[in-house]
Enzyme design. Sequence first.
Site, mmCIF file in Angstrom:
data_model
loop_
_atom_site.group_PDB
_atom_site.id
_atom_site.type_symbol
_atom_site.label_atom_id
_atom_site.label_comp_id
_atom_site.label_asym_id
_atom_site.label_seq_id
_atom_site.Cartn_x
_atom_site.Cartn_y
_atom_site.Cartn_z
ATOM 1 C CB SER A 257 -0.945 0.004 1.201
ATOM 2 O OG SER A 257 -0.261 -0.295 2.398
ATOM 3 C CG HIS B 157 -0.649 -5.347 1.722
ATOM 4 N ND1 HIS B 157 -0.076 -5.174 2.955
ATOM 5 C CD2 HIS B 157 -0.611 -4.108 1.135
ATOM 6 C CE1 HIS B 157 0.300 -3.908 3.099
ATOM 7 N NE2 HIS B 157 -0.032 -3.237 2.006
ATOM 8 C CG HIS C 238 6.193 -9.147 7.718
ATOM 9 N ND1 HIS C 238 7.151 -8.304 7.217
ATOM 10 C CD2 HIS C 238 5.064 -8.412 7.827
ATOM 11 C CE1 HIS C 238 6.627 -7.102 7.052
ATOM 12 N NE2 HIS C 238 5.357 -7.142 7.418
ATOM 13 N NE ARG D 156 2.666 -4.130 12.260
ATOM 14 C CZ ARG D 156 2.549 -4.212 10.943
ATOM 15 N NH1 ARG D 156 2.041 -3.181 10.259
ATOM 16 N NH2 ARG D 156 2.942 -5.284 10.292
ATOM 17 C CG ASP E 23 -3.283 -8.327 8.758
ATOM 18 O OD1 ASP E 23 -3.816 -7.266 9.112
ATOM 19 O OD2 ASP E 23 -2.554 -8.424 7.758
HETATM 20 N N1 AMX Z 1 1.550 -20.029 5.558
HETATM 21 C C1 AMX Z 1 2.035 -20.944 4.684
HETATM 22 N N2 AMX Z 1 3.112 -20.753 3.902
HETATM 23 C C2 AMX Z 1 3.759 -19.593 4.046
HETATM 24 C C3 AMX Z 1 3.363 -18.598 4.962
HETATM 25 C C4 AMX Z 1 2.190 -18.851 5.729
HETATM 26 N N3 AMX Z 1 1.698 -17.954 6.584
HETATM 27 N N4 AMX Z 1 4.203 -17.564 4.874
HETATM 28 C C5 AMX Z 1 5.122 -17.868 3.930
HETATM 29 N N5 AMX Z 1 4.842 -19.098 3.407
HETATM 30 C C6 AMX Z 1 5.516 -19.754 2.311
HETATM 31 C C7 AMX Z 1 5.397 -18.911 1.062
HETATM 32 O O1 AMX Z 1 4.105 -19.085 0.453
HETATM 33 C C8 AMX Z 1 6.547 -19.406 0.235
HETATM 34 O O2 AMX Z 1 6.177 -20.673 -0.316
HETATM 35 P P1 AMX Z 1 6.639 -21.101 -1.819
HETATM 36 O O3 AMX Z 1 8.138 -21.008 -1.816
HETATM 37 O O4 AMX Z 1 6.103 -22.469 -1.967
HETATM 38 O O5 AMX Z 1 5.995 -20.081 -2.737
HETATM 39 C C9 AMX Z 1 7.615 -19.671 1.304
HETATM 40 O O6 AMX Z 1 6.912 -19.832 2.545
HETATM 41 C C10 AMX Z 1 8.623 -18.562 1.458
HETATM 42 O O7 AMX Z 1 7.920 -17.343 1.695
HETATM 43 P P2 AMX Z 1 8.594 -16.209 2.582
HETATM 44 O O8 AMX Z 1 9.824 -15.748 1.874
HETATM 45 O O9 AMX Z 1 8.701 -16.647 3.990
HETATM 46 O O10 AMX Z 1 7.453 -15.080 2.575
HETATM 47 P P3 AMX Z 1 7.198 -13.943 1.474
HETATM 48 O O11 AMX Z 1 8.078 -12.780 1.779
HETATM 49 O O12 AMX Z 1 7.264 -14.480 0.090
HETATM 50 O O13 AMX Z 1 5.679 -13.576 1.763
HETATM 51 C C11 AMX Z 1 3.792 -13.110 3.127
HETATM 52 C C12 AMX Z 1 5.294 -12.864 2.923
HETATM 53 C C13 AMX Z 1 3.274 -12.193 4.215
HETATM 54 C C14 AMX Z 1 3.056 -12.762 1.826
HETATM 55 C C15 AMX Z 1 3.573 -14.602 3.505
HETATM 56 O O14 AMX Z 1 4.199 -14.879 4.722
HETATM 57 C C16 AMX Z 1 2.105 -14.994 3.565
HETATM 58 O O15 AMX Z 1 1.532 -15.364 2.519
HETATM 59 N N6 AMX Z 1 1.463 -14.908 4.771
HETATM 60 C C17 AMX Z 1 0.038 -15.156 4.910
HETATM 61 C C18 AMX Z 1 -0.761 -13.961 4.441
HETATM 62 C C19 AMX Z 1 -0.626 -12.803 5.420
HETATM 63 O O16 AMX Z 1 -0.750 -12.959 6.622
HETATM 64 N N7 AMX Z 1 -0.418 -11.596 4.881
HETATM 65 C C20 AMX Z 1 -0.376 -10.377 5.704
HETATM 66 C C21 AMX Z 1 1.024 -9.790 5.819
HETATM 67 C C22 AMX Z 1 0.990 -8.499 6.634
HETATM 68 C C23 AMX Z 1 0.290 -7.421 5.881
HETATM 69 O O17 AMX Z 1 0.746 -6.981 4.846
HETATM 70 N N8 AMX Z 1 -0.835 -6.943 6.348
#
Ligand code: AMX
Length: 442
Positions: free
Chosen positions: A241, A271, A318, A327, A373
Amino acid sequence: MDPLKQQFYEKSQALAKEVKGLLKAHGDKKVDDVALDQLYGGMRDITSMIWEPSLLDAEEGIRFRGYSIPELREKLPRAPNGQEPLPEGLFWLMLVGDIPTQEQVKWLTEDWVRRANVPEHVFRAIDALPVETHPMTKFSVGIMAMQNTSVFAQHYTMGMKKSEYWDATYEDTMNLIARLPRLAAYIFRRLYHQGEQVLPDISLDWGGNFAHMLGFEDEGFREYMRLFLTIHADHEGGNGSAHTTHLVGSMLSDPYLSLSAGMNALSGPLHGLANQEVLRWILKMVDTLGTSKPSREQIADYVKSTLASGQVIPGYGHAVLRKPDPRFIAQRQFAEANTPDSDLVQIVWKIFDVVPPILSSLGKVKNPWPNVDAHSGSILLHYGLKEYNYYTVIFGVSRALGVLAAQCWSRALGMPLERPKSVTTAWVKEHLVKEYGVVAAH
Ligand code: AMX
């Protein structure tokens, strides 16, 4: 000139001068190196932009102008009899770098009341959308519908000088932030209360009035709203954002156009939409397990089944953080003090015990800890805000504080349009041969 604008003018002029000197003396100094996996990996960790309101540390979490979340909870002005910080105080801090006095925050609350009128056509624009349209879409449309009132856009058309951009951006920022709670509450009441609106109470602070307009008079809910709106406001500049608002703003698209774009980024499930997804996922778990008091073992099995079906655990992980999000911790402390007996809150705490080891065991998740979140939905639900599709709108109202404060700074520092270099995979292969003498793997 109003007192906040005056301070912002003085501080930003001084910093702009300092930056000019820095660039003259050190403009060619390296600040980062970029590896190939960062190009394919979402530009993770590449130091590539300036963002004044806040700075994120992977281990420690966010600091706003040097202040951590626990420090903000202690030092920022509060509502009368309140325990939580007023988001107005955080906005002041992000804009000028100083913790405001109670008097200064009072002035800001009153200034936003004076600016809070939402033009009637904005409500009609929302009304024109199908009622079931997602609240975030309506929020973004509502912000766009106000764009015809942009001071920046009007002054630009009249031939505004570059040195005046910051002033028009400040005016748009203040008007927009003042209006957002009314717009957001209108969306909520139209969707979930048959359009029966609650009119503003101008004796309340910005967050308290937002809670009131949503239809909640409980002082506990108002306090949580103040905390929520403070801690979600900013998370340095690279998140979806913030970066989107910054990019669009860098084209001199006005704050309405930029913020609406930023809200569309916030609407993604990776996000801000995670805010709603967490509660949706927990309620589905409660439904599937047939109990509102599941054991840790039951939760662990449910987490594993979610992962086995190829989905992420919302509220965990994250892109930058590598520790539990402060947070999340702040909200946990709020829940411990105010809502400890809620079944949903208890589930959130058990999930916190269960999920990190499971995610760690996958061997690929870089951060197994909860993010911002993971907790909010359970507290909102406790106070009766059960419509989880709406949660990201509250996040959006808060996020406007940080991204618009940053836009004021971008205009004051005269930042140019953002235009990074991209390359093709064919370019990458040629580069590997030319620079390193290696042939790309097959
Ligand atoms: N559950 C399951 N798998 C997860 C995970 C979770 N909560 N978080 C990361 N992973 C996986 C990724 O999908 C990725 O898998 P892949 O290699 O098979 O594609 C692997 O772990 C490596 O990812 P990463 O480097 O640890 O995370 P990232 O920087 O690519 O992504 C985020 C970060 C937040 C998108 C990810 O942790 C996620 O999808 N979390 C769940 C959604 C969420 O809570 N989003 C909110 C974030 C905060 C915000 O912006 N408000």
